[in-house]
Motif scaffolding. Sequence first.
Motif, PDB file in Angstrom:
ATOM      1  N   UNK A 294       2.771  -4.700   4.562  1.00 13.95           N
ATOM      2  CA  UNK A 294       3.470  -4.199   3.654  1.00 13.95           C
ATOM      3  C   UNK A 294       4.558  -5.017   3.239  1.00 13.95           C
ATOM      4  N   UNK A 295       5.092  -5.977   3.970  1.00 12.14           N
ATOM      5  CA  UNK A 295       5.884  -6.797   3.734  1.00 12.14           C
ATOM      6  C   UNK A 295       5.525  -7.864   2.555  1.00 12.14           C
ATOM      7  N   UNK A 296       4.226  -8.291   3.058  1.00 18.16           N
ATOM      8  CA  UNK A 296       3.377  -9.198   1.777  1.00 18.16           C
ATOM      9  C   UNK A 296       3.361  -8.408   0.418  1.00 18.16           C
ATOM     10  N   UNK A 297       2.774  -7.275   0.625  1.00 18.56           N
ATOM     11  CA  UNK A 297       2.810  -6.347  -0.829  1.00 18.56           C
ATOM     12  C   UNK A 297       4.271  -6.203  -1.408  1.00 18.56           C
ATOM     13  N   UNK A 298       5.315  -6.100  -0.693  1.00 16.17           N
ATOM     14  CA  UNK A 298       6.508  -5.942  -1.409  1.00 16.17           C
ATOM     15  C   UNK A 298       6.867  -7.450  -1.987  1.00 16.17           C
ATOM     16  N   UNK A 299       6.602  -8.443  -1.201  1.00 16.51           N
ATOM     17  CA  UNK A 299       6.753  -9.858  -1.916  1.00 16.51           C
ATOM     18  C   UNK A 299       6.062 -10.157  -2.990  1.00 16.51           C
ATOM     19  N   UNK A 300       4.700  -9.552  -3.090  1.00 17.71           N
ATOM     20  CA  UNK A 300       3.831  -9.553  -4.222  1.00 17.71           C
ATOM     21  C   UNK A 300       4.001  -8.572  -5.386  1.00 17.71           C
ATOM     22  N   UNK A 301       4.873  -7.434  -5.252  1.00 25.22           N
ATOM     23  CA  UNK A 301       5.129  -6.622  -6.486  1.00 25.22           C
ATOM     24  C   UNK A 301       3.932  -5.478  -6.128  1.00 25.22           C
ATOM     25  N   UNK A 302       3.407  -5.450  -4.910  1.00 33.19           N
ATOM     26  CA  UNK A 302       2.466  -4.345  -4.849  1.00 33.19           C
ATOM     27  C   UNK A 302       2.702  -3.050  -4.002  1.00 33.19           C
ATOM     28  N   UNK A 303       3.889  -3.010  -3.657  1.00 32.01           N
ATOM     29  CA  UNK A 303       4.461  -2.029  -2.619  1.00 32.01           C
ATOM     30  C   UNK A 303       4.172  -0.610  -3.155  1.00 32.01           C
ATOM     31  N   UNK A 304       4.620  -0.491  -4.590  1.00 30.32           N
ATOM     32  CA  UNK A 304       4.761   0.819  -4.998  1.00 30.32           C
ATOM     33  C   UNK A 304       3.320   1.529  -5.070  1.00 30.32           C
ATOM     34  N   UNK A 305       2.418   0.639  -5.302  1.00 36.61           N
ATOM     35  CA  UNK A 305       0.718   1.366  -5.626  1.00 36.61           C
ATOM     36  C   UNK A 305       0.276   1.490  -3.953  1.00 36.61           C
ATOM     37  N   UNK A 306       0.697   0.669  -3.106  1.00 36.22           N
ATOM     38  CA  UNK A 306       0.150   0.748  -1.646  1.00 36.22           C
ATOM     39  C   UNK A 306       1.009   2.194  -1.133  1.00 36.22           C
ATOM     40  N   UNK A 307       2.284   2.335  -1.537  1.00 33.42           N
ATOM     41  CA  UNK A 307       3.099   3.177  -0.899  1.00 33.42           C
ATOM     42  C   UNK A 307       2.544   4.973  -1.310  1.00 33.42           C
ATOM     43  N   UNK A 308       2.213   4.839  -2.539  1.00 30.65           N
ATOM     44  CA  UNK A 308       1.449   6.096  -2.860  1.00 30.65           C
ATOM     45  C   UNK A 308       0.314   6.508  -1.879  1.00 30.65           C
ATOM     46  N   UNK A 309      -0.722   5.459  -1.601  1.00 35.96           N
ATOM     47  CA  UNK A 309      -1.666   6.026  -0.539  1.00 35.96           C
ATOM     48  C   UNK A 309      -1.121   6.130   0.653  1.00 35.96           C
ATOM     49  N   UNK A 310       0.059   5.529   1.257  1.00 34.87           N
ATOM     50  CA  UNK A 310       0.546   5.743   2.453  1.00 34.87           C
ATOM     51  C   UNK A 310       1.072   7.107   2.504  1.00 34.87           C
ATOM     52  N   UNK A 311       1.846   7.620   1.367  1.00 35.35           N
ATOM     53  CA  UNK A 311       2.293   9.035   1.366  1.00 35.35           C
ATOM     54  C   UNK A 311       1.218   9.975   1.342  1.00 35.35           C
ATOM     55  N   UNK A 312       0.024   9.831   0.868  1.00 34.77           N
ATOM     56  CA  UNK A 312      -0.993  10.657   0.980  1.00 34.77           C
ATOM     57  C   UNK A 312      -1.652  10.651   2.191  1.00 34.77           C
ATOM     58  N   UNK A 313      -1.898   9.861   2.865  1.00 38.51           N
ATOM     59  CA  UNK A 313      -2.182   9.363   4.517  1.00 38.51           C
ATOM     60  C   UNK A 313      -1.213  10.204   5.293  1.00 38.51           C
ATOM     61  N   UNK A 314       0.259   9.996   4.967  1.00 39.44           N
ATOM     62  CA  UNK A 314       1.275  10.693   5.781  1.00 39.44           C
ATOM     63  C   UNK A 314       1.120  12.185   5.999  1.00 39.44           C
ATOM     64  N   UNK A 315       0.935  12.818   4.522  1.00 39.06           N
ATOM     65  CA  UNK A 315       0.718  14.260   4.456  1.00 39.06           C
ATOM     66  C   UNK A 315      -0.213  14.554   5.266  1.00 39.06           C
ATOM     67  N   UNK A 316      -1.506  13.948   4.891  1.00 39.30           N
ATOM     68  CA  UNK A 316      -2.663  14.485   5.294  1.00 39.30           C
ATOM     69  C   UNK A 316      -2.959  14.338   6.986  1.00 39.30           C
ATOM     70  N   UNK A 317      -2.447  13.013   7.544  1.00 42.09           N
ATOM     71  CA  UNK A 317      -3.088  12.611   8.784  1.00 42.09           C
ATOM     72  C   UNK A 317      -1.824  12.768   9.834  1.00 42.09           C
ATOM     73  N   UNK A 318      -0.564  12.679   9.268  1.00 47.14           N
ATOM     74  CA  UNK A 318       0.485  12.403  10.278  1.00 47.14           C
ATOM     75  C   UNK A 318       1.661  13.728  10.247  1.00 47.14           C
ATOM     76  N   UNK A 319       1.928  14.353   8.972  1.00 44.75           N
ATOM     77  CA  UNK A 319       3.110  15.119   8.916  1.00 44.75           C
ATOM     78  C   UNK A 319       2.828  16.242   9.976  1.00 44.75           C
ATOM     79  N   UNK A 320       1.583  17.110  10.199  1.00 39.50           N
ATOM     80  CA  UNK A 320       1.416  18.203  11.211  1.00 39.50           C
ATOM     81  C   UNK A 320       1.064  17.686  12.484  1.00 39.50           C
ATOM     82  N   UNK A 321       0.809  16.288  12.707  1.00 39.87           N
ATOM     83  CA  UNK A 321       0.423  15.965  13.933  1.00 39.87           C
ATOM     84  C   UNK A 321       1.635  15.797  14.819  1.00 39.87           C
ATOM     85  N   UNK A 322       2.105  16.650  15.586  1.00 44.20           N
ATOM     86  CA  UNK A 322       3.555  16.519  16.126  1.00 44.20           C
ATOM     87  C   UNK A 322       3.368  15.474  17.463  1.00 44.20           C
TER      88      UNK A 322
END
Length: 618
Positions: A294-322
Amino acid sequence: MEDMEEEYMEGEIEYDDSQVAAHIRGILSKSGGDHTDDYNELVGILNKSGHLSPDQVASLVMSLKGLSGAVGSIDVVRHENLVRAIFWMSIWKYNPDVMDVLINLIVRLATSGGTFANSCLEMLVTNFMPPHKDFLNHLTSEHRRAVRKEQVLDRVHSALINITELMPLAPMRLCPIIEQRMPNIFADEEVMAIYVENMLRLESGPIGQFVGIKVLLEVMDRLVELDILQDESKTDKGGESKDESNTDKGIFDMELEDMKEEDDLDGANDKSKMARNVVAGKLDSLMVLMCQHLKSCAENGRLLEVFETLLMSFHVAVLNTQRSKFAQFVVFYACSLDPSVCSKAFVKMLRNNFFGDTGPGNTLLTRMSSVAYLASYLSRAKFLQGPVIAKTLQKLVDWCAEYCRSVDAGEKTLNPEAHRVFYAGCQAIMYVLCFRMREMLGDPGLKSHIFGFPLQLIFQHPLNPLKVCLPCIVEEFLKQAEAVSLFTTSENFLFTKLIESALSKAFGGVERLDMFFPFDPCLLKRSHEFIKPIFLHWSNVFRPYEDVEKQLGDDADNDHLSDDEDMGRSFNDRDGMYPDDIEMSTTPKCSFEFSMEGAHEMTLKSMPARIRPSTSPQ
């Protein structure tokens, strides 16, 4: 075949690649295929393993070059033994000369009509990892291991890029192969880490536009699986977690036991503790790789496109996994790299989930989990500015106030299960204020804003959230709020040392969302270094009542420290996991029972210096 090799190695005759290829084609075209001596000799050359002599290396290079020029003559059925020998070769075992000709053969096979495409992709993906877990240890130095790793993986990824350029549909075949070949959660830590490292390298490379989303989702899924496995290893023989089986102890006491236990893991003989240490090591390694990526993505201007996928993953796999305690910190760290965009998107998603109507796409569990995440994030993210926190709090307060107005004020009996979402919102407000009250009241603009909150309407409503929410949160909130005259109550309370109340259990449900604090401190040693600078620990929170205590001279005599002062001391003064770190948590220590008999007694204890990594139930 043998005569040609001898002449080639002795330098008697110089054969060019076309002549070698023609000779190999002749071998392959002979009737009987598998039954000819030259064919069997060729297969034997490819099957040789172990240390190869210079002559054997030269023979192998010549054979691979010849095969590269004769791929059109290789038949998957007639030359089954040859095909098997090629795809069983491990690039890691050879010197760069052999690596180059082997990679060239694989690329040619993959792009020679599609028959061997899947096998070639599988072979390359298999070579993401050494042939066995101890392979790199056989190399005599760390430098040699690093060099060999670079030599192999540079060629593997170059081959995948070349195949994709020549076969645009190759990524569609590659994705399921990557998923199938991914080491399971019980694989060796180094093997798993090197595989994930290659997955993330694909994501950031030219093929990333085709496979990046799938790769990130797979990595996040593996993080969650390890996180849950780590949590399962802390379950006792009776099926209860330590969080559930120690309700007669304060959270602070339980966490001290946990952290001492973590320190003792390396020398422990207990199999469950050793197993937990192994799982934690794997999880920690993958967390570090994700943070570095993620740090490398931020340094290379790619963080936003990667973050969109992270949010998707968070909502599906993490949010309701207490039971997930660490995987969510990937999103936490990503938000810190671009608070103006990523953090805003994360808060908006959680807020919308909570405020949205309950339905198939937005369950009650999702709404309550979302507000728990929101409260924990607003409390812990050191990089958030006061106005952002205040604005989000305002929306939570407005929603809770409107809920109070919509409920029958004549309702006499508390029914926590019927109003779970409301109580979750109320607890979120109190939790954030426990961490941020002093900070926001120190800003004149925000102070007037906070004092404008209709807290009396919410907390003195007949629904009585002060009786239902987690007692230790209520206790700390009241102590701070009364110190600055933000809120006072005439209710008669009797505080005891219980960790919870029957009413908080009821609103928390079987998931125990009343005790779910998803961004409690990250106790993974290596990934903690990424989180530490951006994470607000309870020991660094200055509570408003400390001003009053100081004025009263409570701390004048160092020989008679108050409970709060003692609890507030740095964890460095005690035995801890991080000798140069801060105190590890947060959530208030004690619980209380409310006196329904009119006893006007309030014995406020203290908020603990730290809490368990999470107190969500099993």
